[in-house]
Write an enzyme that holds these catalytic residues in place. Sequence first.
Site, mmCIF file in Angstrom:
data_model
loop_
_atom_site.group_PDB
_atom_site.id
_atom_site.type_symbol
_atom_site.label_atom_id
_atom_site.label_comp_id
_atom_site.label_asym_id
_atom_site.label_seq_id
_atom_site.Cartn_x
_atom_site.Cartn_y
_atom_site.Cartn_z
ATOM 1 N N GLU A 256 43.043 0.383 -7.864
ATOM 2 C CA GLU A 256 42.346 0.322 -8.979
ATOM 3 C C GLU A 256 43.305 0.050 -10.029
ATOM 4 O OE1 GLU A 256 39.060 2.336 -12.055
ATOM 5 O OE2 GLU A 256 40.336 3.526 -10.950
ATOM 6 N N ASN B 54 38.287 6.213 -22.042
ATOM 7 C CA ASN B 54 37.967 4.885 -22.509
ATOM 8 C C ASN B 54 36.616 4.784 -23.207
ATOM 9 O OD1 ASN B 54 36.622 5.512 -19.871
ATOM 10 N ND2 ASN B 54 36.350 3.595 -18.976
ATOM 11 N N GLY C 153 35.653 9.326 -14.407
ATOM 12 C CA GLY C 153 36.983 9.036 -14.238
ATOM 13 C C GLY C 153 37.559 8.656 -12.836
ATOM 14 N N SER C 154 38.836 9.184 -12.750
ATOM 15 C CA SER C 154 39.560 8.678 -11.517
ATOM 16 C C SER C 154 39.049 9.340 -10.172
ATOM 17 C CB SER C 154 40.803 8.798 -11.591
ATOM 18 O OG SER C 154 41.243 10.218 -11.260
ATOM 19 N N GLU D 59 31.055 9.597 -11.531
ATOM 20 C CA GLU D 59 31.293 8.283 -11.604
ATOM 21 C C GLU D 59 32.857 7.970 -11.761
ATOM 22 O OE1 GLU D 59 28.926 6.184 -12.071
ATOM 23 O OE2 GLU D 59 27.126 7.405 -12.236
ATOM 24 N N LEU D 60 33.112 7.312 -10.747
ATOM 25 C CA LEU D 60 34.709 7.291 -10.448
ATOM 26 C C LEU D 60 34.999 5.441 -10.499
ATOM 27 C CD1 LEU D 60 34.652 9.807 -7.573
ATOM 28 C CD2 LEU D 60 34.882 10.081 -10.075
ATOM 29 N N CYS E 20 35.855 0.876 -15.967
ATOM 30 C CA CYS E 20 35.790 1.151 -14.632
ATOM 31 C C CYS E 20 35.425 -0.112 -13.675
ATOM 32 C CB CYS E 20 35.040 2.306 -13.973
ATOM 33 S SG CYS E 20 33.671 2.325 -14.653
#
Length: 470
Positions: free
Chosen positions: A373, A149, A225-226, A245-246, A279
């Site tokens: 999410e 993204n 990411g996820s 970093e989720l 996110c």
Amino acid sequence: MKMYVAGQWTNGRDSIDVLNPYDGSVVDTVPRGSADDVDRALASAERGAKVMAELTGFERYEILHRAGDLILRDQESLARMLTQEEGKIISEARFEVSRAAEILYLSAEEAKRLGAEVIPLDGGPGVKDKFGFTVRVPCGVVAAVCPFNFPLHLVCHKVGPALAAGNAVVVKPATDTPLMGVRVIELLLEAGAPEEAVHIITGPGSEIGDALVSDPRVRKVTFTGSRDIGERICKAAGIKKVTMELGSNAAAIVMPDADLDKVAEVLPQTAFANAGQVCISTQRLLATGSVYGDLIDALKPKVEAIATGNPLDEATGMGPMIRESDAARVGEWIDEAQAGGAEVLVGGGRNGQMFEPTLVTNVSPDMRLSCDELFGPAVGVTRVADIEEAIAISNDSNYGLSASIFTESLDSAMRFIRDVDSGNIHINWGTQWRTDLMPYGGVKDSGLGKEGPKYAVEEMTELKMVVMHL
């Protein structure tokens, strides 16, 4: 484009088409990397890490600062390529490019600030004639696994601090958006980065990701990411430093004393930028008391006014999602919410990867549209009785990356700051806001560690304690 492994631009055994999310055209091709490429990259990166560690802080500063200058030199061509491979509108792409340069400038400054801290050992009982200080040293090899993204911005958030700290770095860009990562490596090499200090391996994470993060030669993994992939990486990584970093389902609370003109101006920006594929996008609106109806009335025309279409068109306000399967999933979640009693007030339609900006009202907190999410261009509005219920619903989530409140009350703002479970907290703004020098990271399933060059450099170094016995 080629990938850069062990000091050489190279092809793979096969190639992957990089597709424009708007029209499906082929933007470029990249190699399909393999576990063998990972092995070659890491063998080379170990040598590159030694070279980086021997550079002075000022020499690392010069490399990163020159790379920032080169990004600005190529700003328009980078922005157009970014829009073509990722689908965000051109104005957002230009902003991402300018921020990428700023990240490298900030990282360059941190390269000059790695220093020692004197520890007053004689503050302990019975300690005398001891002198103590700390030293920060590079981890060695950093694996940077990057999302689709923000394929330029977030590559720089990982590569810049890694090099500033004196490490070598191996980048694994998202398969959908690898071109920006390749360009970053090209510009770093042009700026004078040692040829074995930077590497990029393109291809599916399922084929090369595990091989990269699990290898003991990697001493630090940084991933965006996820939540599910983050957990998988943590399990594969073993005993090494990780920054995760989720995801999030960020909530914004609107109190009865909120400035609704500001709310209506801000929230569409923080909910629909990059088609909601951020996110920290505002996903949940929790409206208290009598403000619920007024909030919806204020937001409706703003959301309706967002024009979708070709993201290279200056008049377009929102582009496509990255994959049609993701757009279909957003539609499924909205259909589920409708079946449960929610109402689609604006949008809800899909044409391929283009999903309309969508405003959903009467959303229950137990709907997937609220409790998981979404990562798409829809916002759900939930009525709550008061700030106590709003904070409780905001916290009733596995995530905790960003949260916000609109209020003119200092007491409400301070209560929110104290009680909400979130790594980033905003007062009188939406949940999507970040400047690149601040510490950025979440709590709970939203991750571990902090980004922001100063804080990432700390994560990408080891702290040694030195005691001199006099």
